[in-house]
Design an enzyme around this catalytic site. Structure first.
Site, PDB file in Angstrom:
ATOM      1  N   HIS A 157     -12.117  42.673  -9.537  1.00 52.32           N
ATOM      2  CA  HIS A 157     -12.327  43.666 -10.593  1.00 52.32           C
ATOM      3  C   HIS A 157     -12.641  45.074 -10.079  1.00 52.32           C
ATOM      4  O   HIS A 157     -12.904  45.989 -10.872  1.00 52.32           O
ATOM      5  CB  HIS A 157     -13.470  43.169 -11.489  1.00 52.32           C
ATOM      6  CG  HIS A 157     -13.383  43.636 -12.895  1.00 52.32           C
ATOM      7  ND1 HIS A 157     -14.393  44.354 -13.502  1.00 52.32           N
ATOM      8  CD2 HIS A 157     -12.394  43.526 -13.813  1.00 52.32           C
ATOM      9  CE1 HIS A 157     -14.035  44.640 -14.744  1.00 52.32           C
ATOM     10  NE2 HIS A 157     -12.833  44.154 -14.953  1.00 52.32           N
ATOM     11  N   LYS A 159     -12.289  48.883  -8.703  1.00 47.00           N
ATOM     12  CA  LYS A 159     -11.349  49.987  -8.919  1.00 47.00           C
ATOM     13  C   LYS A 159     -11.779  51.096  -7.983  1.00 47.00           C
ATOM     14  O   LYS A 159     -12.490  52.013  -8.392  1.00 47.00           O
ATOM     15  CB  LYS A 159     -11.375  50.515 -10.361  1.00 47.00           C
ATOM     16  CG  LYS A 159     -10.994  49.502 -11.425  1.00 47.00           C
ATOM     17  CD  LYS A 159     -12.193  49.092 -12.212  1.00 47.00           C
ATOM     18  CE  LYS A 159     -11.828  48.032 -13.239  1.00 47.00           C
ATOM     19  NZ  LYS A 159     -13.019  47.404 -13.789  1.00 47.00           N
ATOM     20  N   ASP A 164      -8.208  58.359   3.942  1.00 48.78           N
ATOM     21  CA  ASP A 164      -8.460  58.706   5.357  1.00 48.78           C
ATOM     22  C   ASP A 164      -9.819  58.223   5.856  1.00 48.78           C
ATOM     23  O   ASP A 164     -10.426  58.854   6.739  1.00 48.78           O
ATOM     24  CB  ASP A 164      -8.349  60.232   5.567  1.00 48.78           C
ATOM     25  CG  ASP A 164      -6.898  60.693   5.494  1.00 48.78           C
ATOM     26  OD1 ASP A 164      -5.994  59.860   5.670  1.00 48.78           O
ATOM     27  OD2 ASP A 164      -6.682  61.894   5.241  1.00 48.78           O
TER      28      ASP A 164
END
Ligand SMILES: [Zn+2]
Length: 222
Positions: A157, A159, A164
């Site tokens: 779940h 996000k 870099d």
């Protein structure tokens, strides 16, 4: 020792002369200049984006060589989506993505553009949501981007994205057009070394855990 002491003395003398020459007002201005510079650097390092974002044209970011004005009919203004895309497009070496639901075509094109530029992209997806209609995970995988996903009950779940290995992009936003244009969502972008390190370690831990060679749903060979 003598040389060091002399060098320090000369430096002190030089600094004292500079402060005398500047006077009280000059010194105050110099201090303000230094402090403002620090503040600006800090504010450019962190950013908060809120959604929903109105539909806007992002072709200028995805196809910079395209002649303007663009005749798409959408507003050509900055939005939370274009700010997010700009942050992603700043990647020069690597992009780690850990995204529960990824179906927005503009963000998929952003990731594909980075992949074509030679940025090493790795994507961790949720096994249920990577298979839903409109998911971009297959498109990215076909283009040669490394994708791994869970194999257990319970959603992957997260996000978040790491650019870099120095910039963290995290929040409530799923990378879907519905979430971008309809939902109240937030994204926090920051360059805090300790926080970025923790997210990179979590990414690497999940990446290893989701290694296809360890999948349990393949029947064991006898
Ligand atoms: Zn346009």
């Amino acid at each position: 020792m003598w040389a060091t002491t002399t060098a320090v003395s000369w430096k002190t003398l030089g600094l004292a002369s500079l402060l005398l020459a500047l006077g009280l007002e000059g010194v105050t201005r110099l201090l303000l200049f230094v402090l403002r510079g620090r503040q600006q650097r800090r504010s450019s390092a962190s950013e908060v984006l809120f959604f929903p974002a109105p539909p806007t044209c992002t072709e200028a970011l995805l196809r910079p060589s395209r002649p303007l004005p663009c005749a798409c009919g959408l507003p050509h203004t900055e939005s939370s989506l274009s700010r997010l895309m700009l942050r992603l497009l700043s990647a020069r070496r690597s992009l780690e993505l850990c995204i529960f639901s990824f179906s927005n075509p503009q963000l998929a094109r952003t990731v594909l553009l980075l992949h074509r530029r030679g940025v090493r992209v790795r994507l961790i997806a949720d096994s249920d949501y990577m298979a839903v209609k409109g998911s971009q995970v297959g498109v990215l995988r076909k283009a040669g981007i490394a994708v791994r996903h869970d194999q257990h009950i319970g959603y992957m779940h997260h996000k978040f994205a790491v650019v870099d290995k120095t910039v963290l992009i995290t929040g409530s936003l799923n990378w879907t057009t519905q979430a971008i244009q309809t939902n109240r969502e937030n994204i926090l972008i920051l360059e805090d070394v300790t926080v970025v390190k923790a997210f990179m370690e979590e990414f690497e831990r999940i990446w290893q855990e989701y290694d296809p060679s360890t999948y349990e749903f393949f029947p064991a060979k006898k």
